[in-house]
Write an enzyme that holds these catalytic residues in place. Structure first.
Site, PDB file in Angstrom:
ATOM      1  N   TYR A 142      13.896  17.312  89.196  1.00 61.32           N
ATOM      2  CA  TYR A 142      13.305  16.743  90.358  1.00 61.32           C
ATOM      3  C   TYR A 142      12.596  15.243  89.768  1.00 61.32           C
ATOM      4  O   TYR A 142      12.939  14.229  90.006  1.00 61.32           O
ATOM      5  CB  TYR A 142      12.327  17.368  90.997  1.00 61.32           C
ATOM      6  CG  TYR A 142      11.345  16.613  91.986  1.00 61.32           C
ATOM      7  CD1 TYR A 142      11.798  16.121  93.139  1.00 61.32           C
ATOM      8  CD2 TYR A 142      10.044  16.495  91.709  1.00 61.32           C
ATOM      9  CE1 TYR A 142      11.071  15.513  94.084  1.00 61.32           C
ATOM     10  CE2 TYR A 142       9.253  15.818  92.506  1.00 61.32           C
ATOM     11  CZ  TYR A 142       9.797  15.410  93.570  1.00 61.32           C
ATOM     12  OH  TYR A 142       8.857  14.648  94.590  1.00 61.32           O
ATOM     13  N   ILE A 186      -3.365  23.457  99.369  1.00 61.70           N
ATOM     14  CA  ILE A 186      -4.592  23.106 100.708  1.00 61.70           C
ATOM     15  C   ILE A 186      -4.126  24.175 102.033  1.00 61.70           C
ATOM     16  O   ILE A 186      -4.849  25.024 102.410  1.00 61.70           O
ATOM     17  CB  ILE A 186      -4.667  22.010 100.770  1.00 61.70           C
ATOM     18  CG1 ILE A 186      -5.509  21.126  99.707  1.00 61.70           C
ATOM     19  CG2 ILE A 186      -5.528  21.598 102.160  1.00 61.70           C
ATOM     20  CD1 ILE A 186      -5.838  19.705  99.821  1.00 61.70           C
ATOM     21  N   ILE A 201      -5.481  32.291  93.128  1.00 57.13           N
ATOM     22  CA  ILE A 201      -5.571  31.461  92.234  1.00 57.13           C
ATOM     23  C   ILE A 201      -4.780  31.748  91.070  1.00 57.13           C
ATOM     24  O   ILE A 201      -4.932  32.839  90.398  1.00 57.13           O
ATOM     25  CB  ILE A 201      -7.198  31.081  92.117  1.00 57.13           C
ATOM     26  CG1 ILE A 201      -7.910  30.318  93.073  1.00 57.13           C
ATOM     27  CG2 ILE A 201      -7.345  30.414  90.726  1.00 57.13           C
ATOM     28  CD1 ILE A 201      -9.427  30.042  92.632  1.00 57.13           C
TER      29      ILE A 201
HETATM   30  N1  LIG Z   1       3.697  15.156  99.798  1.00 61.53           N
HETATM   31  C1  LIG Z   1       3.345  15.012  98.437  1.00 61.53           C
HETATM   32  O1  LIG Z   1       2.318  15.288  97.981  1.00 61.53           O
HETATM   33  C2  LIG Z   1       4.436  14.061  97.621  1.00 61.53           C
HETATM   34  C3  LIG Z   1       4.113  13.824  96.249  1.00 61.53           C
HETATM   35  C4  LIG Z   1       4.811  13.141  95.727  1.00 61.53           C
HETATM   36  C5  LIG Z   1       6.028  12.446  96.151  1.00 61.53           C
HETATM   37  N2  LIG Z   1       6.212  13.007  97.146  1.00 61.53           N
HETATM   38  C6  LIG Z   1       7.700  12.246  97.736  1.00 61.53           C
HETATM   39  O2  LIG Z   1       7.234  11.668  99.246  1.00 61.53           O
HETATM   40  C7  LIG Z   1       8.490  12.084  99.930  1.00 61.53           C
HETATM   41  C8  LIG Z   1       8.193  12.473 101.167  1.00 61.53           C
HETATM   42  O3  LIG Z   1       7.533  14.150 100.891  1.00 61.53           O
HETATM   43  P1  LIG Z   1       7.198  15.226 102.027  1.00 61.53           P
HETATM   44  O4  LIG Z   1       6.036  15.771 101.290  1.00 61.53           O
HETATM   45  O5  LIG Z   1       6.849  14.393 103.230  1.00 61.53           O
HETATM   46  O6  LIG Z   1       8.418  15.905 102.118  1.00 61.53           O
HETATM   47  P2  LIG Z   1       9.273  16.854 103.221  1.00 61.53           P
HETATM   48  O7  LIG Z   1      10.202  17.816 102.306  1.00 61.53           O
HETATM   49  O8  LIG Z   1       8.304  17.301 104.059  1.00 61.53           O
HETATM   50  O9  LIG Z   1      10.178  15.702 103.706  1.00 61.53           O
HETATM   51  C9  LIG Z   1      11.227  15.173 103.118  1.00 61.53           C
HETATM   52  C10 LIG Z   1      12.230  14.973 104.265  1.00 61.53           C
HETATM   53  O10 LIG Z   1      13.654  14.634 103.834  1.00 61.53           O
HETATM   54  C11 LIG Z   1      14.423  15.299 104.479  1.00 61.53           C
HETATM   55  N3  LIG Z   1      15.775  15.284 103.818  1.00 61.53           N
HETATM   56  C12 LIG Z   1      15.859  16.001 102.548  1.00 61.53           C
HETATM   57  N4  LIG Z   1      17.249  16.004 102.274  1.00 61.53           N
HETATM   58  C13 LIG Z   1      17.581  14.952 102.899  1.00 61.53           C
HETATM   59  C14 LIG Z   1      18.963  14.336 103.186  1.00 61.53           C
HETATM   60  N5  LIG Z   1      19.994  14.621 102.125  1.00 61.53           N
HETATM   61  N6  LIG Z   1      19.374  13.253 104.042  1.00 61.53           N
HETATM   62  C15 LIG Z   1      18.514  13.187 104.971  1.00 61.53           C
HETATM   63  N7  LIG Z   1      17.055  13.742 105.090  1.00 61.53           N
HETATM   64  C16 LIG Z   1      16.709  14.569 103.958  1.00 61.53           C
HETATM   65  C17 LIG Z   1      14.024  16.515 104.793  1.00 61.53           C
HETATM   66  O11 LIG Z   1      14.621  16.977 106.022  1.00 61.53           O
HETATM   67  C18 LIG Z   1      12.238  16.188 105.169  1.00 61.53           C
HETATM   68  O12 LIG Z   1      12.067  16.035 106.660  1.00 61.53           O
HETATM   69  C19 LIG Z   1       9.583  12.741  99.096  1.00 61.53           C
HETATM   70  O13 LIG Z   1      10.446  11.636  98.464  1.00 61.53           O
HETATM   71  C20 LIG Z   1       8.804  13.454  98.036  1.00 61.53           C
HETATM   72  O14 LIG Z   1       9.553  13.502  96.792  1.00 61.53           O
HETATM   73  C21 LIG Z   1       5.634  13.697  98.395  1.00 61.53           C
END
Ligand SMILES: NC(=O)c1ccc[n+]([C@@H]2O[C@H](COP(=O)([O-])OP(=O)(O)OC[C@H]3O[C@@H](n4cnc5c(N)ncnc54)[C@H](O)[C@@H]3O)[C@@H](O)[C@H]2O)c1
Length: 315
Positions: A142, A186, A201
């Site tokens: 990842y 959280i 934890i």
């Molecule tokens: N939430 C965090 O704290 C965090 C931290 C670091 C990075 N990120 C990055 O931010 C972005 C959003 O994260 P999030 O927490 O909202 O994640 P999430 O898993 O809630 O949302 C990701 C979305 O992408 C969609 N998805 C997955 N595979 C797909 C595909 N092949 N085609 C189309 N849609 C697809 C999923 O259905 C989902 O709705 C991601 O790229 C994640 O790696 C998030």
């Protein structure tokens, strides 16, 4: 401005889409989630154009992106453990999917792309606060795929298109599932405490993270979308530059639950051994993003947790 939001049905995405729509932006969403999903139905009712499709499918991206001038690319395979179990699938979605986004962006009418990366690209780097140049110690497929995305976006997107890559740290806020990889601690602590179960934890609770409320993340994305100062294409940490231990976090959540609903008794934590791969501490330097966009996070963790607890107890 019409914005294509990939992953718009996800945690950060649906919060972003709601804010964009309430600020009179037009929004197209591309996500694999069914349009029968309740969250998706709400976004459609609010005015979003929803396209159910896969970022591995260039034709689906081109269809969803029609008429858009800006792209916020959030769709990803977001699970570290799933990436370890199936690196091929992770890479097809994260690396292949993002290359499709780049191909679409290069052939369309797109002026600017904002794309999600992750603090995972820092791995075990222990020079705190983490500065953007220290990345690369990737500990999972990842993380590697996110690091590859960064290089691809900065090198493969046409020169006349703005590209800004945001390395999100632990984002939290309404609508985050307990299965999320980042700030899932959280919603998991809140759910357990409300149900009277002991929150777990892993380790001694002294491990720390840099938590940021989702509306602060969204305010930055909006600033970048409207920025017309031709800020050079680059990569930025998105965090608060504040370290909070898991033990402190649990105390904050317990206090917020007591303050909101005094009848709930706060159960004691249960402790399990540290999970392999868990890093000890994480805290970002946010100097670069502050000076590039004049942005800074506004929501302190105490305030963000209290609002979230109130939201969870209401819903
Ligand atoms: N939430 C965090 O704290 C965090 C931290 C670091 C990075 N990120 C990055 O931010 C972005 C959003 O994260 P999030 O927490 O909202 O994640 P999430 O898993 O809630 O949302 C990701 C979305 O992408 C969609 N998805 C997955 N595979 C797909 C595909 N092949 N085609 C189309 N849609 C697809 C999923 O259905 C989902 O709705 C991601 O790229 C994640 O790696 C998030």
């Amino acid at each position: 401005m019409r914005v294509l939001v990939t992953g718009g049905a996800g945690f950060i995405g649906h919060n972003l889409v709601k804010t964009l729509l309430s600020n009179q932006y037009q929004v197209n969403i591309l996500d694999i989630v069914s349009n029968e999903d309740s969250r998706v139905k709400t976004l459609i009712q609010m005015g979003a154009n929803y396209f159910q499709g896969d970022i591995r499918d260039l034709a689906a991206i081109s269809k969803a992106g029609q008429g858009c001038s800006h792209v916020v690319h959030l769709a990803a395979q977001t699970s570290v453990s799933a990436s370890m179990e199936n690196k091929t699938l992770n890479d097809e979605i994260n690396i292949g999917g993002t290359r499709n986004i780049i191909e679409f962006v290069n052939t369309g009418e797109i002026k600017k792309v904002v794309s999600a990366s992750s603090a995972a690209v820092y791995g075990n780097c222990d020079q705190m606060p983490l500065i953007e140049e220290s990345a690369g110690d990737c500990l999972s497929p990842y993380a590697e795929s996110k690091f590859q995305n960064e290089q691809d976006l900065l090198t493969m997107v046409n020169d006349d298109i703005g590209v800004h890559v945001l390395r999100f740290f632990n984002v939290y806020g309404p609508g985050q599932g307990t299965d999320s990889n980042y700030a899932a601690v959280i919603p998991s602590f809140i759910d357990n405490i409300i149900l009277g179960n002991s929150p777990t934890i892993f380790g001694d609770g002294n491990q720390s993270r840099d938590f940021i409320e989702v509306s602060d993340v969204i305010s930055l994305i909006l600033l970048i979308l409207i920025d017309d100062s031709e800020t050079p294409n680059d990569i930025y940490n998105v965090a608060t530059q504040t370290e909070t231990s898991i033990q402190e976090l649990l105390t904050l959540i317990g206090n917020s639950v007591s303050q909101t609903e005094s009848s709930i008794e706060i159960p004691p934590a249960s402790y399990q051994s540290k999970r392999s791969g868990d890093i000890d501490s994480s805290c970002a330097s946010i100097s670069k993003v502050k000076s590039a966009f004049g942005w800074q996070p506004k929501i302190e963790l105490k305030q963000g947790i209290l609002s979230l607890v109130e939201y969870e107890l209401r819903s």
